[in-house]
Scaffold this motif. Sequence first.
Motif, PDB file in Angstrom:
ATOM      1  N   VAL A 278      29.676  47.281  29.419  1.00 55.83           N
ATOM      2  CA  VAL A 278      31.060  46.876  29.177  1.00 55.83           C
ATOM      3  C   VAL A 278      31.749  46.741  30.528  1.00 55.83           C
ATOM      4  O   VAL A 278      31.746  47.678  31.330  1.00 55.83           O
ATOM      5  N   LEU A 279      32.322  45.575  30.773  1.00 50.22           N
ATOM      6  CA  LEU A 279      32.990  45.301  32.036  1.00 50.22           C
ATOM      7  C   LEU A 279      34.470  45.054  31.763  1.00 50.22           C
ATOM      8  O   LEU A 279      34.837  44.092  31.081  1.00 50.22           O
ATOM      9  N   ASN A 280      35.308  45.966  32.242  1.00 54.52           N
ATOM     10  CA  ASN A 280      36.762  45.842  32.096  1.00 54.52           C
ATOM     11  C   ASN A 280      37.199  45.724  30.636  1.00 54.52           C
ATOM     12  O   ASN A 280      38.230  45.117  30.332  1.00 54.52           O
ATOM     13  N   ASP A 281      36.416  46.278  29.724  1.00 59.84           N
ATOM     14  CA  ASP A 281      36.716  46.246  28.289  1.00 59.84           C
ATOM     15  C   ASP A 281      36.847  44.825  27.746  1.00 59.84           C
ATOM     16  O   ASP A 281      37.462  44.606  26.700  1.00 59.84           O
ATOM     17  N   SER A 282      36.256  43.850  28.437  1.00 58.39           N
ATOM     18  CA  SER A 282      36.325  42.469  27.955  1.00 58.39           C
ATOM     19  C   SER A 282      34.923  41.901  27.761  1.00 58.39           C
ATOM     20  O   SER A 282      34.539  41.553  26.645  1.00 58.39           O
ATOM     21  N   LEU A 283      34.143  41.806  28.825  1.00 57.16           N
ATOM     22  CA  LEU A 283      32.759  41.358  28.676  1.00 57.16           C
ATOM     23  C   LEU A 283      31.930  42.487  28.080  1.00 57.16           C
ATOM     24  O   LEU A 283      31.928  43.607  28.581  1.00 57.16           O
TER      25      LEU A 283
ATOM     26  N   ASP B  66      26.507  37.549  36.121  1.00 55.53           N
ATOM     27  CA  ASP B  66      27.413  37.178  37.209  1.00 55.53           C
ATOM     28  C   ASP B  66      28.680  38.012  37.083  1.00 55.53           C
ATOM     29  O   ASP B  66      29.531  37.748  36.235  1.00 55.53           O
ATOM     30  N   ILE B  67      28.800  39.037  37.907  1.00 54.83           N
ATOM     31  CA  ILE B  67      29.999  39.872  37.916  1.00 54.83           C
ATOM     32  C   ILE B  67      30.932  39.345  39.003  1.00 54.83           C
ATOM     33  O   ILE B  67      30.522  39.194  40.154  1.00 54.83           O
ATOM     34  N   PRO B  68      32.175  39.036  38.670  1.00 59.85           N
ATOM     35  CA  PRO B  68      33.101  38.464  39.658  1.00 59.85           C
ATOM     36  C   PRO B  68      33.343  39.407  40.839  1.00 59.85           C
ATOM     37  O   PRO B  68      33.249  40.634  40.712  1.00 59.85           O
ATOM     38  N   ASP B  69      33.663  38.826  41.977  1.00 65.79           N
ATOM     39  CA  ASP B  69      34.029  39.621  43.147  1.00 65.79           C
ATOM     40  C   ASP B  69      35.287  40.438  42.862  1.00 65.79           C
ATOM     41  O   ASP B  69      36.152  40.028  42.078  1.00 65.79           O
ATOM     42  N   GLY B  70      35.373  41.593  43.524  1.00 65.98           N
ATOM     43  CA  GLY B  70      36.560  42.422  43.395  1.00 65.98           C
ATOM     44  C   GLY B  70      36.287  43.709  42.644  1.00 65.98           C
ATOM     45  O   GLY B  70      35.154  44.010  42.260  1.00 65.98           O
ATOM     46  N   PRO B  71      37.344  44.499  42.412  1.00 64.75           N
ATOM     47  CA  PRO B  71      37.188  45.781  41.701  1.00 64.75           C
ATOM     48  C   PRO B  71      36.937  45.559  40.218  1.00 64.75           C
ATOM     49  O   PRO B  71      37.537  44.681  39.593  1.00 64.75           O
ATOM     50  N   GLN B  72      36.051  46.371  39.646  1.00 64.16           N
ATOM     51  CA  GLN B  72      35.688  46.263  38.230  1.00 64.16           C
ATOM     52  C   GLN B  72      35.506  47.670  37.657  1.00 64.16           C
ATOM     53  O   GLN B  72      35.081  48.591  38.365  1.00 64.16           O
ATOM     54  N   LEU B  73      35.805  47.809  36.372  1.00 62.17           N
ATOM     55  CA  LEU B  73      35.494  49.041  35.650  1.00 62.17           C
ATOM     56  C   LEU B  73      34.216  48.794  34.860  1.00 62.17           C
ATOM     57  O   LEU B  73      34.172  47.922  33.987  1.00 62.17           O
ATOM     58  N   PHE B  74      33.176  49.549  35.184  1.00 64.92           N
ATOM     59  CA  PHE B  74      31.847  49.324  34.617  1.00 64.92           C
ATOM     60  C   PHE B  74      31.446  50.522  33.766  1.00 64.92           C
ATOM     61  O   PHE B  74      31.426  51.662  34.241  1.00 64.92           O
ATOM     62  N   LYS B  75      31.137  50.263  32.486  1.00 64.74           N
ATOM     63  CA  LYS B  75      30.708  51.320  31.575  1.00 64.74           C
ATOM     64  C   LYS B  75      29.405  50.918  30.900  1.00 64.74           C
ATOM     65  O   LYS B  75      29.162  49.727  30.665  1.00 64.74           O
TER      66      LYS B  75
ATOM     67  N   ILE C 186      33.624  50.020  40.413  1.00 65.04           N
ATOM     68  CA  ILE C 186      32.738  49.360  41.361  1.00 65.04           C
ATOM     69  C   ILE C 186      33.483  48.241  42.087  1.00 65.04           C
ATOM     70  O   ILE C 186      34.476  47.709  41.585  1.00 65.04           O
ATOM     71  N   GLU C 187      32.994  47.906  43.250  1.00 68.51           N
ATOM     72  CA  GLU C 187      33.524  46.795  44.041  1.00 68.51           C
ATOM     73  C   GLU C 187      32.383  45.804  44.246  1.00 68.51           C
ATOM     74  O   GLU C 187      31.305  46.172  44.730  1.00 68.51           O
ATOM     75  N   ILE C 188      32.616  44.548  43.850  1.00 65.41           N
ATOM     76  CA  ILE C 188      31.579  43.520  43.908  1.00 65.41           C
ATOM     77  C   ILE C 188      31.925  42.502  44.988  1.00 65.41           C
ATOM     78  O   ILE C 188      33.072  42.069  45.118  1.00 65.41           O
ATOM     79  N   LEU C 189      30.915  42.123  45.766  1.00 65.68           N
ATOM     80  CA  LEU C 189      31.055  41.060  46.758  1.00 65.68           C
ATOM     81  C   LEU C 189      29.774  40.238  46.761  1.00 65.68           C
ATOM     82  O   LEU C 189      28.683  40.775  46.973  1.00 65.68           O
ATOM     83  N   LYS C 190      29.903  38.950  46.474  1.00 65.87           N
ATOM     84  CA  LYS C 190      28.784  38.008  46.500  1.00 65.87           C
ATOM     85  C   LYS C 190      27.622  38.495  45.635  1.00 65.87           C
ATOM     86  O   LYS C 190      26.478  38.582  46.076  1.00 65.87           O
ATOM     87  N   GLN C 191      27.945  38.840  44.382  1.00 71.13           N
ATOM     88  CA  GLN C 191      26.961  39.225  43.368  1.00 71.13           C
ATOM     89  C   GLN C 191      26.163  40.473  43.745  1.00 71.13           C
ATOM     90  O   GLN C 191      25.019  40.641  43.328  1.00 71.13           O
ATOM     91  N   SER C 192      26.777  41.358  44.499  1.00 71.95           N
ATOM     92  CA  SER C 192      26.148  42.637  44.832  1.00 71.95           C
ATOM     93  C   SER C 192      27.222  43.718  44.855  1.00 71.95           C
ATOM     94  O   SER C 192      28.391  43.446  45.145  1.00 71.95           O
TER      95      SER C 192
END
Length: 249
Positions: free
Chosen positions: A92-97, A109-118, A140-146
């Motif tokens: 679950v990503l940001n309670d949306s995906l 594909d997780i977008p760049d930037g801060p995310q809530l990952f469960k 988590i913080e994502i940059l360029k798919q990592s």
Amino acid sequence: MRVKLAFFLFLFSFFLLSCQSSTKKQDLSKVKLLPLPALALDQDSSIQMRGFNYQNGRLSMIVQNLLLGQAVDSLRKRGQKYIPLGLHLHLVLNDSLHAAQNDRNFQIDIPDGPQLFKAFLSAPNGQVIRAPQAFVCRDIEILKQSVRKSIPNRQAQIAYASPLGQFSPQESQNVIVDFYRYNCEIGPKNYQVLLELDQKRSWWIQNWQAHSLQNLPPGPHQIQLSLYNAQKEKVYGPIAEEILILEEE
């Protein structure tokens, strides 16, 4: 050979669901919410989810002592949906995906930037597996798919688990509602979850266990979950999903 089956479950538009269903006014007066017994797997402390790796768009979950994809024949019951994934995990990503899969490797594909990952584990009937170490909840913080940064999230919160998707008339007899709770205890004098059905019926869930919605009429329905503290103050949510109960043919 175990067949790997992956699918992504996205939020459905209430309008689109309405177009597929009857326009008759729904009678929710006969809908009941009943508690379900715990899974045997809930007590297995050897089942663990020990984090994840995300590099170059490939996400790998670290799951121990649980065979993903395994069928559980004891959960095949008449009048209840059985998910062909077998034992599986939810992301679950940001309670949306919301993604569910019976393989620990995801191409996502997780977008760049801060995310809530469960993340959490689930049985094929939709009940979450409540093994004490089988979950992930991190900022988590994502940059360029990592992933560049990952720290535990300490906020009291929940993750929606079920129901998802559509149900046949037979499966609508016993629609399982469940969620994963993080950083809180659910109890009559502690945190509680408010379940709202179509914003017309509501129930307080005072114990962390799966429940069964029974006698849902055909058509689209919205399931909404919110977390409240002991003072009945909302602290998380609402999280909502749309499901569809199919008409008899």
